[in-house]
Design a protein around this motif. Structure first.
Motif, PDB file in Angstrom:
ATOM      1  N   LEU A 181       0.997  -1.312   0.005  1.00 46.84           N
ATOM      2  CA  LEU A 181       0.025  -0.167  -0.138  1.00 46.84           C
ATOM      3  C   LEU A 181       0.818   1.156  -0.021  1.00 46.84           C
ATOM      4  O   LEU A 181       0.649   2.257  -0.443  1.00 46.84           O
ATOM      5  N   LEU A 182       2.032   1.148   0.630  1.00 44.53           N
ATOM      6  CA  LEU A 182       3.025   2.127   0.423  1.00 44.53           C
ATOM      7  C   LEU A 182       3.379   2.409  -0.917  1.00 44.53           C
ATOM      8  O   LEU A 182       3.626   3.573  -1.447  1.00 44.53           O
ATOM      9  N   VAL A 183       3.542   1.343  -1.586  1.00 44.32           N
ATOM     10  CA  VAL A 183       3.977   1.361  -2.920  1.00 44.32           C
ATOM     11  C   VAL A 183       3.021   2.162  -3.815  1.00 44.32           C
ATOM     12  O   VAL A 183       3.254   2.864  -4.645  1.00 44.32           O
ATOM     13  N   GLY A 184       1.703   1.641  -3.463  1.00 47.38           N
ATOM     14  CA  GLY A 184       0.780   2.204  -4.250  1.00 47.38           C
ATOM     15  C   GLY A 184       0.597   3.679  -3.682  1.00 47.38           C
ATOM     16  O   GLY A 184      -0.724   4.276  -4.265  1.00 47.38           O
ATOM     17  N   GLY A 185       1.155   4.389  -3.153  1.00 42.34           N
ATOM     18  CA  GLY A 185       0.959   5.860  -2.604  1.00 42.34           C
ATOM     19  C   GLY A 185      -0.173   6.164  -1.543  1.00 42.34           C
ATOM     20  O   GLY A 185      -0.342   7.063  -1.503  1.00 42.34           O
ATOM     21  N   LEU A 186      -0.458   5.256  -0.711  1.00 47.22           N
ATOM     22  CA  LEU A 186      -1.535   5.616   0.371  1.00 47.22           C
ATOM     23  C   LEU A 186      -0.872   6.011   1.494  1.00 47.22           C
ATOM     24  O   LEU A 186       0.511   5.619   1.800  1.00 47.22           O
ATOM     25  N   SER A 187      -1.597   6.990   2.114  1.00 49.05           N
ATOM     26  CA  SER A 187      -0.898   7.532   3.365  1.00 49.05           C
ATOM     27  C   SER A 187      -0.997   6.428   4.457  1.00 49.05           C
ATOM     28  O   SER A 187      -1.785   5.508   4.488  1.00 49.05           O
ATOM     29  N   ASN A 188      -0.615   6.753   5.609  1.00 48.32           N
ATOM     30  CA  ASN A 188      -0.653   5.921   6.798  1.00 48.32           C
ATOM     31  C   ASN A 188      -2.269   5.757   7.250  1.00 48.32           C
ATOM     32  O   ASN A 188      -2.935   4.807   7.615  1.00 48.32           O
ATOM     33  N   LYS A 189      -2.986   6.990   7.235  1.00 45.78           N
ATOM     34  CA  LYS A 189      -4.329   6.894   7.422  1.00 45.78           C
ATOM     35  C   LYS A 189      -5.125   6.223   6.422  1.00 45.78           C
ATOM     36  O   LYS A 189      -6.101   5.623   7.033  1.00 45.78           O
ATOM     37  N   GLY A 214      16.138  -2.105   6.195  1.00 51.53           N
ATOM     38  CA  GLY A 214      17.357  -1.292   6.278  1.00 51.53           C
ATOM     39  C   GLY A 214      17.236   0.045   5.714  1.00 51.53           C
ATOM     40  O   GLY A 214      18.232   0.635   5.115  1.00 51.53           O
ATOM     41  N   VAL A 215      15.943   0.689   5.956  1.00 50.65           N
ATOM     42  CA  VAL A 215      15.652   2.050   5.141  1.00 50.65           C
ATOM     43  C   VAL A 215      15.526   2.858   6.293  1.00 50.65           C
ATOM     44  O   VAL A 215      15.052   2.585   7.548  1.00 50.65           O
ATOM     45  N   ARG A 216      15.206   4.281   5.922  1.00 49.88           N
ATOM     46  CA  ARG A 216      14.958   5.208   6.908  1.00 49.88           C
ATOM     47  C   ARG A 216      13.670   5.865   6.688  1.00 49.88           C
ATOM     48  O   ARG A 216      13.076   6.625   7.528  1.00 49.88           O
ATOM     49  N   VAL A 222       9.933   2.194  -0.767  1.00 51.20           N
ATOM     50  CA  VAL A 222       9.262   2.099  -2.111  1.00 51.20           C
ATOM     51  C   VAL A 222      10.456   1.534  -2.918  1.00 51.20           C
ATOM     52  O   VAL A 222      10.303   0.468  -3.735  1.00 51.20           O
ATOM     53  N   ALA A 223      11.591   2.131  -2.804  1.00 44.18           N
ATOM     54  CA  ALA A 223      12.685   1.831  -3.967  1.00 44.18           C
ATOM     55  C   ALA A 223      13.129   0.472  -3.731  1.00 44.18           C
ATOM     56  O   ALA A 223      13.305  -0.293  -4.519  1.00 44.18           O
ATOM     57  N   THR A 224      13.253  -0.013  -2.329  1.00 43.87           N
ATOM     58  CA  THR A 224      13.668  -1.282  -2.104  1.00 43.87           C
ATOM     59  C   THR A 224      12.763  -2.316  -2.610  1.00 43.87           C
ATOM     60  O   THR A 224      13.206  -3.174  -3.274  1.00 43.87           O
ATOM     61  N   ALA A 225      11.485  -2.106  -2.479  1.00 44.95           N
ATOM     62  CA  ALA A 225      10.293  -2.880  -2.753  1.00 44.95           C
ATOM     63  C   ALA A 225      10.647  -3.003  -4.315  1.00 44.95           C
ATOM     64  O   ALA A 225      10.482  -4.414  -4.759  1.00 44.95           O
ATOM     65  N   LEU A 226      10.396  -1.894  -5.178  1.00 46.42           N
ATOM     66  CA  LEU A 226      10.880  -2.169  -6.480  1.00 46.42           C
ATOM     67  C   LEU A 226      11.997  -2.620  -7.105  1.00 46.42           C
ATOM     68  O   LEU A 226      11.758  -3.432  -8.081  1.00 46.42           O
ATOM     69  N   ARG A 227      12.892  -2.337  -6.511  1.00 45.28           N
ATOM     70  CA  ARG A 227      14.546  -2.929  -6.792  1.00 45.28           C
ATOM     71  C   ARG A 227      14.278  -4.325  -6.643  1.00 45.28           C
ATOM     72  O   ARG A 227      15.078  -5.217  -7.413  1.00 45.28           O
ATOM     73  N   GLU A 228      13.938  -5.081  -5.483  1.00 42.01           N
ATOM     74  CA  GLU A 228      13.728  -6.344  -5.310  1.00 42.01           C
ATOM     75  C   GLU A 228      12.543  -7.183  -6.040  1.00 42.01           C
ATOM     76  O   GLU A 228      12.480  -8.193  -6.160  1.00 42.01           O
ATOM     77  N   GLY A 229      11.768  -6.300  -6.903  1.00 39.90           N
ATOM     78  CA  GLY A 229      10.864  -6.963  -7.577  1.00 39.90           C
ATOM     79  C   GLY A 229       9.729  -7.648  -6.801  1.00 39.90           C
ATOM     80  O   GLY A 229       9.246  -8.297  -7.291  1.00 39.90           O
ATOM     81  N   LEU A 230       9.343  -7.023  -5.602  1.00 40.89           N
ATOM     82  CA  LEU A 230       8.483  -7.528  -4.804  1.00 40.89           C
ATOM     83  C   LEU A 230       6.910  -7.327  -5.295  1.00 40.89           C
ATOM     84  O   LEU A 230       6.115  -8.250  -5.034  1.00 40.89           O
TER      85      LEU A 230
END
Length: 232
Positions: A181-189, A214-216, A222-230
């Protein structure tokens, strides 16, 4: 003797009082509709009250001690899951059954983790609903048949090793859902609303997946998710 009478005698031998039910829903039409549905079976079930918000539901459980609380999984200003937890805090033996339109396995899993005794869809007919309530009163956990079949299929896939995206990186299934959902651009709320959990619960999952990836921040995740092809 009709079918309804047979079920009643078969389960209770004609000696048990009606199951006392509290209805919790934020739509007045639903409260009236379910009450009318159950009123057709006065010897088997009795609606002792209704509530449209969490405080009223907890107060009714404390005051009236219903046998079963029939609750929607989503309320206007609260999660039915939180209501279930709150009810079980004041009455550990309370039996909460969700009656909802949301036919999502994740809602079911969350409901069971919250201590629910059942998860049914609002398309259930009157006879089936009463039968399910009787089964719950006897200590069973009831699940809508359409969801039960999908859960069995999911379990079979997990047996074959078809895990959720991110499992190899140490993410739990819920953390993977939040990351998607983060990758999809949704806010925490927005994520909290989608998953029917509190904002704090989402923040906890976000912190957990940040640590495991290992991200901050959100961009790094999001970058890690896309890089790893999740997610595709």
């Amino acid at each position: 003797m009709d079918e309804t009478e047979c079920i009643t005698e078969g389960r209770y031998g004609g000696t048990m009082p009606p199951i006392r039910v509290l209805l919790v829903d934020d739509h007045e039409m639903v409260l009236h509709g379910v009450s009318a549905m159950l009123s057709r079976f006065p010897d088997r079930v009795q609606v002792i009250g209704t509530a449209s918000e969490p405080a009223g539901a907890v107060r009714a459980v404390t005051d009236d001690r219903p046998d079963i609380v029939l609750c929607d999984v989503r309320l206007r200003r609260a999660s039915g899951l939180d209501v279930c937890r709150a009810i079980r805090e004041v009455d550990a033996g309370a039996k909460v059954v969700f009656l909802t339109v949301y036919d999502d396995e994740q809602y079911l899993y969350q409901a069971l983790r919250a201590g629910a005794a059942g998860y049914l869809l609002k398309r259930v007919d009157a006879h089936e609903l009463v039968r399910h309530l009787e089964n719950v009163s006897l200590g069973e956990v009831v699940i809508d048949p359409s969801l039960a079949g999908r859960i069995a299929t999911s379990a079979a896939h997990l047996q074959k090793g078809e895990f959720w995206p991110g499992a190899r990186l140490g993410l739990t299934q819920r953390e993977s859902e939040v990351l998607a959902l983060l990758v999809g651009g949704l806010s925490n709320k927005a994520i909290a609303a989608r998953l029917v959990v509190s904002d704090d619960t989402v923040k906890t999952h976000v912190r957990g997946l940040y640590r495991k990836l290992g991200v901050r921040d959100r961009g790094g995740a999001v970058a890690t998710a896309l890089r790893e092809g999740l997610f595709h």
